[in-house]
Scaffold this motif. Structure first.
Motif, PDB file in Angstrom:
ATOM      1  N   MET A   1       0.823  -1.338   0.050  1.00 11.33           N
ATOM      2  CA  MET A   1      -0.142  -0.152   0.035  1.00 11.33           C
ATOM      3  C   MET A   1       0.867   1.238  -0.067  1.00 11.33           C
ATOM      4  N   VAL A   2       2.044   1.212   0.608  1.00 15.42           N
ATOM      5  CA  VAL A   2       2.960   2.266   0.682  1.00 15.42           C
ATOM      6  C   VAL A   2       3.419   2.489  -0.661  1.00 15.42           C
ATOM      7  N   ARG A   3       3.716   1.416  -1.400  1.00 17.39           N
ATOM      8  CA  ARG A   3       4.158   1.586  -2.945  1.00 17.39           C
ATOM      9  C   ARG A   3       3.378   2.205  -3.561  1.00 17.39           C
ATOM     10  N   ARG A   4       1.996   1.603  -3.598  1.00 19.91           N
ATOM     11  CA  ARG A   4       0.861   2.200  -4.315  1.00 19.91           C
ATOM     12  C   ARG A   4       0.949   3.660  -4.163  1.00 19.91           C
ATOM     13  N   TRP A   5       0.604   4.070  -2.824  1.00 21.63           N
ATOM     14  CA  TRP A   5       0.624   5.625  -2.382  1.00 21.63           C
ATOM     15  C   TRP A   5       1.772   6.424  -3.135  1.00 21.63           C
ATOM     16  N   LEU A   6       2.974   6.020  -2.961  1.00 21.73           N
ATOM     17  CA  LEU A   6       4.118   6.652  -3.578  1.00 21.73           C
ATOM     18  C   LEU A   6       3.847   6.896  -5.011  1.00 21.73           C
ATOM     19  N   ARG A   7       3.384   5.913  -5.673  1.00 21.57           N
ATOM     20  CA  ARG A   7       3.169   6.188  -7.112  1.00 21.57           C
ATOM     21  C   ARG A   7       2.196   6.970  -7.578  1.00 21.57           C
TER      22      ARG A   7
ATOM     23  N   ALA B   1       7.747  -0.305   6.177  1.00 21.29           N
ATOM     24  CA  ALA B   1       7.535  -0.279   4.662  1.00 21.29           C
ATOM     25  C   ALA B   1       8.455   0.380   4.063  1.00 21.29           C
ATOM     26  N   LEU B   2       8.736   1.563   4.339  1.00 21.35           N
ATOM     27  CA  LEU B   2       9.725   2.226   3.656  1.00 21.35           C
ATOM     28  C   LEU B   2      11.076   1.597   3.427  1.00 21.35           C
ATOM     29  N   ALA B   3      11.369   1.033   4.624  1.00 25.24           N
ATOM     30  CA  ALA B   3      12.740   0.425   4.709  1.00 25.24           C
ATOM     31  C   ALA B   3      12.829  -0.733   3.638  1.00 25.24           C
TER      32      ALA B   3
END
Length: 395
Positions: A229-235, A259-261
């Motif tokens: 979900m963090v990957r999707r948010w960043l995209r 998650a970021l790590a």
């Protein structure tokens, strides 16, 4: 040590317009494409899902959204981030439930236990919740869709009430059944099925999640879900800050940092000096600036309006006119990637009035007039009632 890349507010706004499918191009966009571009439509107010799609998809009709939700089931309504109702694709569904489902379901259960313990007639609140949940699972195992009212009529285990405001003028009884259903929805046990009202209203039915999907919901761990979900948010929304991500997910700093790590991200410096994050393969470039200024109208709680906690780069000084005290964003008017006003529909004739907060160029005024006419024509006789009117609408 190399300096962090600097990302200006102007570049973030241009990227926002492009990533969120607001460029006004004629490129074909499907309802599911847009859902993934936004990581889901916001669905707390029923009409928002449809108006968000209208703003982005040429030729969009409510029937197309209904088909995606209830016939093809490519999109699913799910109580997820921030204990908020979203409409997401199946791939996002599994990750969202895995990431925040346990936290949201636990919160719902905790709140129910608090009220049950304050009310007479519930000697064992934990057992009452467990029996009510089991009864719903058993009843919906046949794959049929049933409304909350039908389930309460069929299941005595679900028919409990608590009393709020005892001894005051606000004393009232409230059913616990709908809250059990919300808890089960957050956990991925059940899902909202066909709606018995028009597209701008809500009277959902409930269905077993596995029956609705045609297979059991894929199991995703909390860590894997957060990372996805963090990957999707960043995209979709990056670059953004840790504060933005924690708020949007309704999660914890620890979970977001973990998650970021686990992702290949780059730290960047934003215009206000804050540290932001962006995926390493998605650093903004000069091409992100190539977006022509355009006016567009978005509904209350649109995913773009609600995508960040720190909103100054697109909101400026207009926060008190757009957001209520609980942080709900109302109906907005955008120009060149910024919120510059809001809009309202007149109940008598359906006319759309755009209310601007600042002096705008003639091109913006002309485009807002065009967008208002287009929206009024699209709505026709429908009058969606705002669930969270923006403060400017009180004037």
């Amino acid at each position: 040590m190399s300096a962090r890349p600097r990302i200006t507010d102007a570049r973030r706004r241009a990227r926002l317009v492009d990533r969120h499918r607001l460029t006004g191009s004629d490129r074909a966009e499907t309802i599911t494409d847009v859902a993934d571009a936004l990581v889901g439509y916001h669905a707390t107010t029923p009409s928002t899902v449809f108006l968000s799609a209208w703003a982005r998809i040429p030729g969009f009709t409510p029937d197309a959204m209904d088909a995606a939700l209830y016939r093809d089931r490519d999109l699913i309504k799910q109580l997820a981030m921030r204990r908020t109702l979203f409409v997401v694709t199946r791939d996002v569904l599994a990750d969202a439930v895995g990431a925040v489902g346990p936290r949201v379901a636990a919160s719902e259960r905790t709140n129910m236990l608090r009220d049950l313990r304050r009310s007479p007639g519930f000697p064992d609140p934990e057992d009452w919740i467990d029996r009510a949940r089991s009864a719903v699972l058993d009843d919906l195992a046949d794959g049929e869709a049933r409304s909350s009212t039908e389930l309460r009529r069929r299941l005595s285990a679900l028919d409990g009430y608590v009393t709020h405001g005892v001894g005051t003028q606000w004393e009232a009884r409230a059913p616990m059944g709908p809250r059990v259903l919300n808890m089960m929805s957050a956990a991925g046990d059940i899902v909202r099925g066909p709606n018995a009202q028009g597209w701008h209203l809500s009277r959902p039915s409930w269905v077993s999640m596995s029956a609705w999907l045609g297979h059991p919901l894929d199991a995703v761990s909390v860590d894997d879900g957060h990372r996805a979900m963090v990957r999707r948010w960043l995209r979709a929304f990056g670059p953004g800050t840790e504060t933005d991500i924690v708020w949007w997910l309704g999660s914890t700093k620890r979970a977001v940092r973990t998650a970021l790590a686990g992702l290949d991200v780059v730290e960047v410096e934003l215009d206000d000096g804050a540290i932001g994050y962006v995926l390493a393969d998605d650093l903004p470039s000069d091409a992100d600036d190539e977006v022509e200024p355009r006016a567009f109208l978005l509904p209350e709680l649109d995913p773009t309006t609600m995508g960040w906690k720190l909103r100054d780069f697109y909101l400026g000084a207009h926060g008190s006119r757009v957001f209520d005290r609980n942080g709900n964003g109302g109906q907005t008017a955008w120009w060149d990637g910024r919120i510059v006003g809001g809009w309202r529909q007149h109940r008598d004739d359906g006319r759309i009035e755009v209310h601007t907060f600042e002096t705008l160029p003639k091109a913006a005024t002309r485009q807002f007039s065009e967008r208002a006419e287009e929206l009024a024509a699209w709505l026709g006789e429908v009058r969606p009632a705002p669930g969270y009117p923006a403060p400017f609408m009180r004037g």
